[in-house]
Scaffold this motif. Structure first.
Motif, short mmCIF file in Angstrom:
data_model
loop_
_atom_site.label_atom_id
_atom_site.label_comp_id
_atom_site.label_asym_id
_atom_site.label_seq_id
_atom_site.Cartn_x
_atom_site.Cartn_y
_atom_site.Cartn_z
N ALA A 107 0.83 -1.22 0.00
CA ALA A 107 0.00 0.00 0.00
C ALA A 107 0.85 1.26 0.00
O ALA A 107 0.52 2.24 -0.68
CB ALA A 107 -0.93 -0.03 1.21
N GLU A 108 1.93 1.27 0.75
CA GLU A 108 2.78 2.46 0.83
C GLU A 108 3.39 2.80 -0.52
O GLU A 108 3.43 3.96 -0.93
CB GLU A 108 3.89 2.25 1.87
CG GLU A 108 4.76 3.49 2.07
CD GLU A 108 5.89 3.27 3.04
OE1 GLU A 108 6.64 4.24 3.30
OE2 GLU A 108 6.06 2.14 3.55
N THR A 109 3.85 1.78 -1.24
CA THR A 109 4.43 2.00 -2.57
C THR A 109 3.38 2.52 -3.54
O THR A 109 3.64 3.42 -4.33
CB THR A 109 5.04 0.69 -3.11
OG1 THR A 109 6.00 0.20 -2.17
CG2 THR A 109 5.72 0.92 -4.45
N ILE A 110 2.19 1.93 -3.50
CA ILE A 110 1.10 2.41 -4.36
C ILE A 110 0.81 3.87 -4.07
O ILE A 110 0.61 4.68 -4.99
CB ILE A 110 -0.17 1.55 -4.18
CG1 ILE A 110 0.08 0.12 -4.66
CG2 ILE A 110 -1.36 2.16 -4.93
CD1 ILE A 110 -1.05 -0.85 -4.35
N ASP A 111 0.78 4.23 -2.79
CA ASP A 111 0.55 5.62 -2.39
C ASP A 111 1.64 6.54 -2.94
O ASP A 111 1.35 7.59 -3.51
CB ASP A 111 0.53 5.73 -0.86
CG ASP A 111 -0.89 5.88 -0.33
OD1 ASP A 111 -1.80 6.19 -1.13
OD2 ASP A 111 -1.09 5.68 0.88
N ASN A 112 2.88 6.14 -2.74
CA ASN A 112 4.01 6.98 -3.14
C ASN A 112 4.06 7.20 -4.64
O ASN A 112 4.32 8.31 -5.11
CB ASN A 112 5.32 6.36 -2.67
CG ASN A 112 5.55 6.55 -1.19
OD1 ASN A 112 5.03 7.48 -0.58
ND2 ASN A 112 6.34 5.67 -0.59
N MET A 113 3.83 6.14 -5.41
CA MET A 113 3.95 6.25 -6.86
C MET A 113 2.64 6.58 -7.56
O MET A 113 2.63 7.06 -8.68
CB MET A 113 4.53 4.95 -7.44
CG MET A 113 5.90 4.59 -6.87
SD MET A 113 7.08 5.96 -6.89
CE MET A 113 7.50 6.01 -8.61
N GLY A 114 1.53 6.33 -6.88
CA GLY A 114 0.22 6.64 -7.47
C GLY A 114 -0.10 8.11 -7.46
O GLY A 114 -0.81 8.62 -8.33
N PHE A 284 15.50 12.28 -21.84
CA PHE A 284 14.32 11.59 -21.32
C PHE A 284 14.02 12.02 -19.89
O PHE A 284 14.93 12.38 -19.14
CB PHE A 284 14.49 10.06 -21.41
CG PHE A 284 15.64 9.51 -20.61
CD1 PHE A 284 15.49 9.09 -19.30
CD2 PHE A 284 16.90 9.40 -21.19
CE1 PHE A 284 16.54 8.56 -18.58
CE2 PHE A 284 17.97 8.87 -20.48
CZ PHE A 284 17.79 8.46 -19.17
N TYR A 285 12.73 12.00 -19.58
CA TYR A 285 12.25 12.49 -18.29
C TYR A 285 11.24 11.51 -17.70
O TYR A 285 10.34 11.05 -18.40
CB TYR A 285 11.57 13.85 -18.44
CG TYR A 285 12.40 14.90 -19.15
CD1 TYR A 285 13.30 15.69 -18.45
CD2 TYR A 285 12.27 15.09 -20.52
CE1 TYR A 285 14.05 16.66 -19.10
CE2 TYR A 285 13.02 16.06 -21.19
CZ TYR A 285 13.91 16.83 -20.46
OH TYR A 285 14.66 17.78 -21.11
N PHE A 286 11.39 11.21 -16.41
CA PHE A 286 10.40 10.39 -15.71
C PHE A 286 9.05 11.10 -15.73
O PHE A 286 8.96 12.30 -15.46
CB PHE A 286 10.84 10.18 -14.26
CG PHE A 286 9.79 9.56 -13.37
CD1 PHE A 286 9.61 8.19 -13.34
CD2 PHE A 286 8.97 10.37 -12.59
CE1 PHE A 286 8.63 7.62 -12.53
CE2 PHE A 286 7.99 9.80 -11.78
CZ PHE A 286 7.82 8.43 -11.75
N MET A 287 8.01 10.36 -16.05
CA MET A 287 6.66 10.92 -16.07
C MET A 287 5.82 10.35 -14.93
O MET A 287 5.22 11.08 -14.16
CB MET A 287 6.00 10.64 -17.43
CG MET A 287 4.63 11.27 -17.59
SD MET A 287 4.02 11.16 -19.29
CE MET A 287 4.01 9.40 -19.58
N GLU A 288 5.78 9.00 -14.83
CA GLU A 288 5.01 8.37 -13.77
C GLU A 288 5.36 6.89 -13.70
O GLU A 288 6.03 6.36 -14.59
CB GLU A 288 3.50 8.53 -14.00
CG GLU A 288 2.98 7.85 -15.25
CD GLU A 288 1.51 8.11 -15.49
OE1 GLU A 288 0.93 8.98 -14.84
OE2 GLU A 288 0.93 7.42 -16.36
#
Length: 449
Positions: A107-114, A284-288
């Protein structure tokens, strides 16, 4: 390994997961809404449980009913597919509290990256290149105006919880910002229940290139190369291919290393996708990051020989990845066309209805991921995608020829589809040369429709 998995989804992705489970000797439980009682995934699973009425909010998004169905049937894990609850941290946490394995990250990872603005902050701290923009969320139009002046037009106003092209507006001048900010904010509230916004620089004519990530519970993180997802309509993908026609060995190595670094920075586990924008100079750039299996995962499977759904299940069951980065090798070229029940000539108007006749293409290197069948009625309630047509060839030229032939064989009567529209893309000179960007469809409207 799990004995039984519940699939908290519908359509072709539910069928895809059921097939993977059957090959692994795992029993499956399908859940379905009242309008989906005759759906293919319901017929294919070992068990099926109705979880509510047709509206997604009352069925496929009904966490309590899905958890109850899992407990009732004795399933040990839930595979969320994509969409619906696949990136819902509350649901992932609820599964953990009920001693059910959520097949995905925690859940924490989903929160951080979501949360897109939070993900930007994490990537900045980790040294991953990001698109210039705000470091946190933007609350008011006044703040948006200040930040836009600092960043410089054109900009993109984006929903922090966004996805699927919703809650996004391109703003090219100051006088456009107020309306764009307010409409994107209200759209985000309706779509995601979260109207937190942020701003980033709009990169003109970029490629949308994403890297497939696979990570286990023991710190092993690898990438399975890239997919080019630049053929889009209103920020929604239409056709994808792997590898990207503009990718060099050096750029792939560099971007792949950054993608792995990004995943490690959040202690990622499971399959996931790091999405980048690549400009005309190959910056290149991180988007999501998408913390789930992707719609377009089959093209990666075709060029690497890795079954991503099976690997996702194995990692969630606590198994180690049995291969290394050096084992990943690109073999040939793959293209995926999303086949939707819609009419491109009428503004892509959805076309639900009963399929009166169906003929699926076949042959060497042709794959269909679908849940439709002759006599099946496509409901108006859900997403319009009814099939994914995937081909694999020795090289890009052969893959294009194979996709053209397969699209020409594909027959669905009783509803409108975008098959002819996909064919027009394949026959386009710029596409055939690999010379396209995210504005391709808009730039070629006169020949595609």
């Amino acid at each position: 390994m799990f004995n039984k998995i519940l699939i908290a989804n519908r359509g072709e992705i539910a069928v895809r997961v059921i097939r993977a489970c059957r090959e692994m000797g795992i029993e499956t439980v399908a859940v379905y809404s009242e309008v989906d009682r005759n759906a293919l995934h319901v017929q294919m699973a070992d068990e099926a449980v109705c979880i509510g009425p047709g509206k997604a909010q009352d069925s496929y998004l009904n966490m309590e009913n899905i958890i109850s169905a899992t407990v009732l049937t004795g399933a040990q894990a839930i595979h969320p597919g994509f969409g619906f609850l696949s990136e819902n941290s509350k649901f992932a946490q609820m599964c953990k509290e009920c001693n059910i394995t959520f097949i995905g990250p925690d859940a924490e990872t989903i929160d951080n990256m979501g949360n897109k603005s939070k993900a930007r902050e994490i990537m900045l701290k980790s040294g991953v290149p990001v698109i210039p923009g705000t470091e946190g969320s933007i609350e008011t139009v006044e703040d948006a105006l200040k930040e836009a002046d600092r960043i410089g037009y054109p900009i993109m106003v984006k929903a922090s919880a966004g996805g699927g092209g919703r809650g996004i507006r391109i703003v090219r001048a100051k006088e456009e910002l107020k309306k764009a900010f307010e409409t994107a904010k209200s759209e985000a509230k309706v779509a995601f229940g979260d109207d937190t916004m942020y701003i980033e620089k709009f990169i003109e004519k970029p490629r949308h290139i994403e890297f497939q990530i696979l990570a286990d519970n023991y710190g092993n993180v690898i990438h399975l190369c890239e997919r080019d997802c630049s053929i889009q309509r209103r920020n929604q993908k239409v056709l994808e291919e792997a590898p990207s026609p503009v990718m060099s060995h050096e750029l792939r190595k560099k971007m792949g290393e950054v993608a792995v670094k990004a995943a490690k920075s959040v202690n990622y586990k499971s399959v996931g996708t790091i999405e980048f924008l690549v400009d005309k100079n190959f910056n290149f750039y991180f988007m999501e990051m998408n913390t789930r299996i992707q719609v377009e995962h089959p093209i990666t499977e075709m060029i690497t020989g890795v079954d991503l759904v099976k690997e996702q299940i194995r990692v969630s069951a606590g198994e180690k990845i049995e291969f290394s980065q050096e084992d990943i090798d690109i073999k040939g070229h793959s293209i995926e066309c999303r086949i939707n029940a819609e009419n491109p000539k009428k503004g892509f108007r959805p076309s639900p209805g009963t399929i009166t006749l169906e003929h699926l293409p076949g042959g060497s290197g042709v794959r269909i991921d679908s849940s439709i069948y002759q006599g099946y009625t496509i409901p108006p309630t859900y997403d319009s995608m009814v099939a994914k047509l995937i081909v694999h060839g020795a090289d890009r030229k052969e893959a294009i020829s194979k996709m053209k032939r397969s699209l020409e064989e594909f027959l669905i009567d009783g509803i409108d589809t975008n098959i002819e529209f996909q064919l027009n893309i394949l026959y386009n000179d710029s596409f055939q040369k690999g010379d396209y960007d995210t504005g391709f469809i808009q730039s070629n409207e006169d020949t595609l429709f």
